[in-house]
Design a protein around this motif. Structure first.
Motif, PDB file in Angstrom:
ATOM      1  N   MET A 145      47.662  43.305  51.320  1.00 35.71           N
ATOM      2  CA  MET A 145      46.865  44.743  51.172  1.00 35.71           C
ATOM      3  C   MET A 145      45.970  44.812  50.217  1.00 35.71           C
ATOM      4  N   LEU A 146      46.712  43.836  48.716  1.00 38.36           N
ATOM      5  CA  LEU A 146      45.370  43.545  47.848  1.00 38.36           C
ATOM      6  C   LEU A 146      43.777  42.896  47.744  1.00 38.36           C
ATOM      7  N   ARG A 147      42.894  43.493  47.092  1.00 35.28           N
ATOM      8  CA  ARG A 147      41.838  42.745  47.412  1.00 35.28           C
ATOM      9  C   ARG A 147      41.243  43.061  45.577  1.00 35.28           C
ATOM     10  N   PRO A 148      40.809  42.032  45.122  1.00 33.79           N
ATOM     11  CA  PRO A 148      41.122  41.951  44.003  1.00 33.79           C
ATOM     12  C   PRO A 148      39.611  42.137  43.391  1.00 33.79           C
ATOM     13  N   LEU A 149      39.350  42.774  42.203  1.00 33.93           N
ATOM     14  CA  LEU A 149      38.632  43.765  42.678  1.00 33.93           C
ATOM     15  C   LEU A 149      36.961  42.631  40.844  1.00 33.93           C
ATOM     16  N   PRO A 150      35.892  42.844  40.969  1.00 34.24           N
ATOM     17  CA  PRO A 150      34.730  41.809  40.554  1.00 34.24           C
ATOM     18  C   PRO A 150      35.138  42.266  39.531  1.00 34.24           C
ATOM     19  N   GLU A 151      34.672  41.834  38.347  1.00 33.98           N
ATOM     20  CA  GLU A 151      34.978  42.611  36.197  1.00 33.98           C
ATOM     21  C   GLU A 151      34.035  43.487  36.053  1.00 33.98           C
ATOM     22  N   ASN A 152      32.839  43.680  36.774  1.00 34.08           N
ATOM     23  CA  ASN A 152      32.211  44.582  36.833  1.00 34.08           C
ATOM     24  C   ASN A 152      31.984  45.775  37.830  1.00 34.08           C
ATOM     25  N   VAL A 153      33.520  46.126  38.833  1.00 33.16           N
ATOM     26  CA  VAL A 153      33.532  47.312  38.888  1.00 33.16           C
ATOM     27  C   VAL A 153      34.637  48.080  38.989  1.00 33.16           C
ATOM     28  N   GLU A 154      34.059  49.216  38.119  1.00 37.77           N
ATOM     29  CA  GLU A 154      35.603  49.775  37.623  1.00 37.77           C
ATOM     30  C   GLU A 154      36.699  50.414  38.052  1.00 37.77           C
ATOM     31  N   LEU A 155      37.395  50.202  37.821  1.00 39.40           N
ATOM     32  CA  LEU A 155      38.795  51.175  38.501  1.00 39.40           C
ATOM     33  C   LEU A 155      38.469  52.868  38.731  1.00 39.40           C
ATOM     34  N   ARG A 156      37.397  53.486  38.122  1.00 42.37           N
ATOM     35  CA  ARG A 156      37.976  54.882  38.429  1.00 42.37           C
ATOM     36  C   ARG A 156      36.226  54.935  39.744  1.00 42.37           C
ATOM     37  N   THR A 157      35.399  54.059  39.808  1.00 41.82           N
ATOM     38  CA  THR A 157      34.704  54.342  40.788  1.00 41.82           C
ATOM     39  C   THR A 157      35.667  53.261  42.188  1.00 41.82           C
ATOM     40  N   ALA A 158      35.967  52.133  41.740  1.00 43.17           N
ATOM     41  CA  ALA A 158      36.956  51.985  42.684  1.00 43.17           C
ATOM     42  C   ALA A 158      37.389  52.727  43.570  1.00 43.17           C
ATOM     43  N   ALA A 159      37.717  53.616  42.707  1.00 47.31           N
ATOM     44  CA  ALA A 159      39.016  54.675  43.899  1.00 47.31           C
ATOM     45  C   ALA A 159      38.502  54.937  45.004  1.00 47.31           C
ATOM     46  N   LEU A 160      37.393  54.955  45.432  1.00 42.19           N
ATOM     47  CA  LEU A 160      36.312  55.178  46.282  1.00 42.19           C
ATOM     48  C   LEU A 160      35.803  54.499  47.406  1.00 42.19           C
ATOM     49  N   ILE A 161      37.227  53.287  46.910  1.00 42.14           N
ATOM     50  CA  ILE A 161      36.854  52.119  47.903  1.00 42.14           C
ATOM     51  C   ILE A 161      36.971  52.387  49.390  1.00 42.14           C
ATOM     52  N   GLU A 162      38.178  52.867  49.662  1.00 43.20           N
ATOM     53  CA  GLU A 162      38.648  53.024  50.438  1.00 43.20           C
ATOM     54  C   GLU A 162      38.621  54.683  52.327  1.00 43.20           C
ATOM     55  N   PRO A 163      37.622  54.938  51.146  1.00 42.95           N
ATOM     56  CA  PRO A 163      37.042  55.599  51.919  1.00 42.95           C
ATOM     57  C   PRO A 163      35.623  55.278  51.891  1.00 42.95           C
ATOM     58  N   ALA A 164      35.038  54.784  51.143  1.00 45.31           N
ATOM     59  CA  ALA A 164      33.834  54.088  52.179  1.00 45.31           C
ATOM     60  C   ALA A 164      34.269  53.189  52.492  1.00 45.31           C
ATOM     61  N   HIS A 315      25.619  52.956  46.180  1.00 44.71           N
ATOM     62  CA  HIS A 315      25.289  53.821  45.053  1.00 44.71           C
ATOM     63  C   HIS A 315      26.461  55.126  45.735  1.00 44.71           C
ATOM     64  N   ILE A 316      27.498  55.071  44.476  1.00 41.56           N
ATOM     65  CA  ILE A 316      29.085  55.909  45.090  1.00 41.56           C
ATOM     66  C   ILE A 316      29.277  57.188  44.418  1.00 41.56           C
ATOM     67  N   ALA A 317      29.354  56.744  42.935  1.00 40.60           N
ATOM     68  CA  ALA A 317      29.788  57.603  42.247  1.00 40.60           C
ATOM     69  C   ALA A 317      30.105  58.715  42.016  1.00 40.60           C
ATOM     70  N   PRO A 318      28.320  59.460  41.819  1.00 43.66           N
ATOM     71  CA  PRO A 318      28.397  60.898  42.763  1.00 43.66           C
ATOM     72  C   PRO A 318      29.811  61.837  43.106  1.00 43.66           C
ATOM     73  N   VAL A 319      30.046  60.819  44.501  1.00 41.54           N
ATOM     74  CA  VAL A 319      30.703  61.334  45.405  1.00 41.54           C
ATOM     75  C   VAL A 319      32.240  61.909  44.158  1.00 41.54           C
ATOM     76  N   ILE A 320      32.776  61.143  42.626  1.00 43.78           N
ATOM     77  CA  ILE A 320      33.437  62.222  42.157  1.00 43.78           C
ATOM     78  C   ILE A 320      32.759  63.091  41.288  1.00 43.78           C
ATOM     79  N   THR A 321      33.948  63.965  41.896  1.00 40.71           N
ATOM     80  CA  THR A 321      33.729  65.416  40.891  1.00 40.71           C
ATOM     81  C   THR A 321      34.478  65.677  39.850  1.00 40.71           C
ATOM     82  N   HIS A 322      35.883  64.999  39.640  1.00 43.61           N
ATOM     83  CA  HIS A 322      36.911  65.910  39.321  1.00 43.61           C
ATOM     84  C   HIS A 322      37.704  64.830  39.472  1.00 43.61           C
ATOM     85  N   GLU A 323      38.765  64.959  38.277  1.00 40.92           N
ATOM     86  CA  GLU A 323      39.907  64.305  37.780  1.00 40.92           C
ATOM     87  C   GLU A 323      41.360  64.484  37.087  1.00 40.92           C
ATOM     88  N   PHE A 324      42.218  64.748  37.310  1.00 41.13           N
ATOM     89  CA  PHE A 324      42.885  65.499  36.820  1.00 41.13           C
ATOM     90  C   PHE A 324      43.905  63.774  36.620  1.00 41.13           C
TER      91      PHE A 324
END
Length: 354
Positions: A145-164, A315-324
């Motif tokens: 299930m695991l996909r290594p992330l390139p170093e320049n992809v930050e984890l916060r934005t990477a949280a959108l990878i599944e819905p993207a 370019h998908i970072a603006p889709v994230i609006t809140h973090e808790f």
């Protein structure tokens, strides 16, 4: 991260018990199977299915029959690599493909494992015992299930990878979109991500529709050229889109999709409507020779999404609006249910409050 020391026997997690009964509680971590890595989960995105399990005790025909850890939109770091040597090493940042395809009684195209009748998904009550999700501080997950992330992809934005990846699959169902007019009905997280994917794929004009201001602002931020309110029926009809992505998950949205499609156009239905009969403008779809295409989850598109994030073309970072933080998990779900004021709501499962 727990690398280099013993992992705890349990970890805090988001658990759905029944409609209206959502709890933040410790769950046993258990020993990983030889092909499982232990993931220190960093972020989890709250999906519509997570909300349905909380609010209704079911997501479509998948009904809770017992407690289930929610969450399938997750990223994190390998805390302990799989004992059999498969998968990434400890310390690797990873995204997660939450599906486990499986055969069943019904036939399906072998090159489309997302349609396999025995497919299971993290955080799904489709079968019992349920498939626990990974809204947890730690999770044991198969290395496949695991996909290594390139170093320049930050984890916060990477949280959108599944819905993207869901959005990428939906756009792919329409074929080549370059130079075409595209209409997106419903500009929640999946719709907004579809806008971003359409933009990257070279759509000439992208029109996004929603009933609320905030989703339309997000759609503009990720590449929409024009936004319309959902009740502007005449303006939607005037779009005459070659390709329509229906992501509202309502029969009203599907009606708008059919109205807004050009003759001979394609309507990709990615928004999941409630089970049972639905009113549809089917006569108009017939006389316009529209192609109505279903779109369900995704397959290898996750690798395309990761590549596009790495090269900066998506370019998908603006889709994230809140973090808790996890300690405010119940509040996060309350915010996520308000689609008029939120896009994608993230849980920071490392314990950091926001």
């Amino acid at each position: 991260m727990a690398r280099g020391r013993e992992l705890p026997a349990s970890a805090p997690a988001v658990v759905a018990y029944a409609a209206g009964d959502l709890r933040i509680e410790d769950v046993p971590l258990g020993a990983p199977a030889p092909d499982e890595a232990v993931i220190a989960v960093a972020y989890g995105g709250i999906c519509g299915s997570d909300l349905h399990y909380w609010m209704h005790g079911a997501a479509g025909e998948s009904v809770l029959k017992g407690p289930m850890v929610l969450g399938h939109e997750i990223v994190g770091v390998v805390a302990r690599a799989a004992a059999d040597g498969s998968g990434p090493a400890a310390g690797t940042s990873v995204a997660v493909h939450p599906a486990t395809p499986g055969p069943g009684g019904a036939k399906f195209p072998e090159d489309r494992p997302n349609l396999s009748p025995g497919c299971t998904y993290l955080g799904s009550a489709a079968r019992f015992p349920h498939s626990d999700g990974a809204f947890s501080r730690y999770a044991n997950l198969p290395s496949r299930m695991l996909r290594p992330l390139p170093e320049n992809v930050e984890l916060r934005t990477a949280a959108l990878i599944e819905p993207a990846s869901v959005a990428w699959h939906a756009v792919g169902r329409a074929g080549d979109v370059a130079g075409k007019t595209a209409l997106v009905i419903g500009s929640g997280p999946i719709g907004a991500l579809a806008v971003a994917v359409l933009k990257r794929a070279g759509a000439a004009r992208i029109v996004a529709v929603d009933m609320h201001r905030k989703p339309l602002e997000i759609a503009l931020a990720v590449g929409a050229d024009v936004v319309l309110n959902g009740d502007e029926t005449d303006a939607i009809a005037a779009v005459e889109a070659d390709i329509v992505i229906e992501s509202s998950g309502s029969h009203h949205g599907l009606a708008s999709a059919i109205i807004g499609a050009a003759r001979g156009g394609k309507v990709v239905m990615v928004g999941l409507l409630p089970s049972g009969p639905q009113p549809v403008l089917i006569s108009l779809a017939i006389t316009r020779e529209l192609e109505l295409l279903g779109s369900f989850r995704f397959n290898g598109e996750i690798d395309d999404v990761i590549g596009a994030l790495a090269d900066g073309s998506l370019h998908i970072a603006p889709v994230i609006t809140h973090e808790f933080g996890l300690d405010r998990g119940l509040e996060a779900f309350e915010v996520a249910r308000n689609s008029a004021e939120s896009g994608k709501v993230l849980l920071d499962l490392r314990g950091t409050a926001r």
